[in-house]
Design a protein around this motif. Structure first.
Motif, PDB file in Angstrom:
ATOM      1  N   LEU A  40      -2.638 -44.015 -47.500  1.00  0.00           N
ATOM      2  CA  LEU A  40      -3.958 -43.954 -47.286  1.00  0.00           C
ATOM      3  C   LEU A  40      -4.401 -45.488 -47.029  1.00  0.00           C
ATOM      4  CD1 LEU A  40      -6.841 -42.713 -46.731  1.00  0.00           C
ATOM      5  CD2 LEU A  40      -7.013 -42.444 -49.134  1.00  0.00           C
ATOM      6  N   LEU A  42      -7.341 -48.220 -45.899  1.00  0.00           N
ATOM      7  CA  LEU A  42      -8.838 -48.397 -45.983  1.00  0.00           C
ATOM      8  C   LEU A  42      -9.121 -49.837 -45.313  1.00  0.00           C
ATOM      9  CD1 LEU A  42      -9.658 -46.671 -49.253  1.00  0.00           C
ATOM     10  CD2 LEU A  42      -9.769 -45.672 -46.871  1.00  0.00           C
ATOM     11  N   GLU A  46     -13.684 -48.138 -45.821  1.00  0.00           N
ATOM     12  CA  GLU A  46     -14.105 -47.434 -44.848  1.00  0.00           C
ATOM     13  C   GLU A  46     -13.091 -47.138 -44.033  1.00  0.00           C
ATOM     14  OE1 GLU A  46     -17.367 -46.286 -44.620  1.00  0.00           O
ATOM     15  OE2 GLU A  46     -17.783 -47.310 -46.419  1.00  0.00           O
ATOM     16  N   ARG A  47     -13.200 -46.454 -42.928  1.00  0.00           N
ATOM     17  CA  ARG A  47     -12.287 -46.020 -41.972  1.00  0.00           C
ATOM     18  C   ARG A  47     -10.836 -45.506 -42.253  1.00  0.00           C
ATOM     19  NH1 ARG A  47     -10.202 -48.422 -37.475  1.00  0.00           N
ATOM     20  NH2 ARG A  47      -9.437 -50.119 -38.723  1.00  0.00           N
ATOM     21  N   PRO A  48     -10.903 -44.482 -43.253  1.00  0.00           N
ATOM     22  CA  PRO A  48      -9.429 -43.978 -43.727  1.00  0.00           C
ATOM     23  C   PRO A  48      -8.564 -43.463 -42.589  1.00  0.00           C
ATOM     24  CG  PRO A  48     -11.394 -42.370 -44.175  1.00  0.00           C
ATOM     25  CD  PRO A  48     -12.039 -43.646 -43.702  1.00  0.00           C
ATOM     26  N   ARG A  49      -7.224 -43.990 -42.759  1.00  0.00           N
ATOM     27  CA  ARG A  49      -6.347 -43.579 -41.821  1.00  0.00           C
ATOM     28  C   ARG A  49      -4.952 -43.463 -42.512  1.00  0.00           C
ATOM     29  NH1 ARG A  49      -7.899 -48.346 -42.044  1.00  0.00           N
ATOM     30  NH2 ARG A  49      -6.724 -50.009 -41.557  1.00  0.00           N
ATOM     31  N   PHE A  50      -3.888 -42.719 -41.924  1.00  0.00           N
ATOM     32  CA  PHE A  50      -2.750 -42.472 -42.809  1.00  0.00           C
ATOM     33  C   PHE A  50      -1.666 -42.933 -41.919  1.00  0.00           C
ATOM     34  CE2 PHE A  50      -5.634 -39.198 -44.335  1.00  0.00           C
ATOM     35  CZ  PHE A  50      -5.274 -39.334 -45.811  1.00  0.00           C
ATOM     36  N   SER A  71     -14.118 -40.224 -45.995  1.00  0.00           N
ATOM     37  CA  SER A  71     -13.485 -40.054 -47.202  1.00  0.00           C
ATOM     38  C   SER A  71     -13.159 -38.751 -47.721  1.00  0.00           C
ATOM     39  CB  SER A  71     -14.184 -41.021 -48.232  1.00  0.00           C
ATOM     40  OG  SER A  71     -15.257 -40.461 -48.496  1.00  0.00           O
ATOM     41  N   ALA A  74     -10.088 -37.199 -45.592  1.00  0.00           N
ATOM     42  CA  ALA A  74      -8.966 -38.013 -46.024  1.00  0.00           C
ATOM     43  C   ALA A  74      -8.544 -37.474 -47.245  1.00  0.00           C
ATOM     44  CB  ALA A  74      -9.198 -39.305 -46.155  1.00  0.00           C
ATOM     45  N   SER A  75      -9.323 -37.204 -48.298  1.00  0.00           N
ATOM     46  CA  SER A  75      -9.117 -36.749 -49.579  1.00  0.00           C
ATOM     47  C   SER A  75      -8.494 -35.506 -49.599  1.00  0.00           C
ATOM     48  CB  SER A  75     -10.141 -36.895 -50.681  1.00  0.00           C
ATOM     49  OG  SER A  75      -9.657 -36.465 -52.036  1.00  0.00           O
ATOM     50  N   GLU A  92      -2.789 -45.730 -51.836  1.00  0.00           N
ATOM     51  CA  GLU A  92      -4.313 -45.968 -51.125  1.00  0.00           C
ATOM     52  C   GLU A  92      -3.946 -47.551 -51.104  1.00  0.00           C
ATOM     53  OE1 GLU A  92      -8.708 -46.745 -52.967  1.00  0.00           O
ATOM     54  OE2 GLU A  92      -8.397 -44.577 -52.055  1.00  0.00           O
ATOM     55  N   ASP A  94      -6.079 -51.112 -49.595  1.00  0.00           N
ATOM     56  CA  ASP A  94      -7.313 -51.630 -48.875  1.00  0.00           C
ATOM     57  C   ASP A  94      -7.171 -53.205 -48.903  1.00  0.00           C
ATOM     58  OD1 ASP A  94      -9.696 -52.222 -48.022  1.00  0.00           O
ATOM     59  OD2 ASP A  94     -10.952 -51.054 -49.372  1.00  0.00           O
TER      60      ASP A  94
END
Length: 109
Positions: A40, A42, A46-50, A71, A74-75, A92, A94
């Motif tokens: 994940l 960040l 912000e801007r969660p993507r996988f 968020s 995404a979760s 995660e 970031d």
């Protein structure tokens, strides 16, 4: 040729991100030897993507999951994935240029 375990790859990713001044944490531990790894990404929370290991054109990780997610979405996504695959690692990350860290650490080898 010996392949690195999933646990070693995740540990290396977390260490590299921390050394670069970013934040990384394991949200869910999977199978230590061969569990799949879902990252994940960040950008300042912000801007969660996988990203995950897959059949990328040049061996890089592939994008997966919902696009333009918040968020909570995404979760929900990674939790549903874990329900179907309890061996899945979820990490995660970031940090600036998180995709590069993920590709270099998880996709290599």
């Amino acid at each position: 040729m010996t392949r690195l375990t999933s646990a070693v790859r995740v540990s290396a990713l977390v260490r590299r991100v921390h050394n670069a001044g970013g934040s990384a944490m394991v949200l869910a531990k999977g199978d230590a030897m061969a569990g799949a790894i879902l990252i994940l990404l960040l950008d300042r929370g912000e801007r969660p993507r996988f990203r995950e290991r897959g059949l990328g054109v040049e061996g890089q990780l592939i994008e997966s999951g919902p696009r333009d997610a918040d968020s909570q979405t995404a979760s929900d996504y990674w939790r549903r994935r874990r329900e179907r695959d309890p061996d899945l690692w979820v990490v995660e990350v970031d940090v600036a240029d998180g995709e590069r860290f993920a590709d270099e650490t998880i996709a290599a080898g």
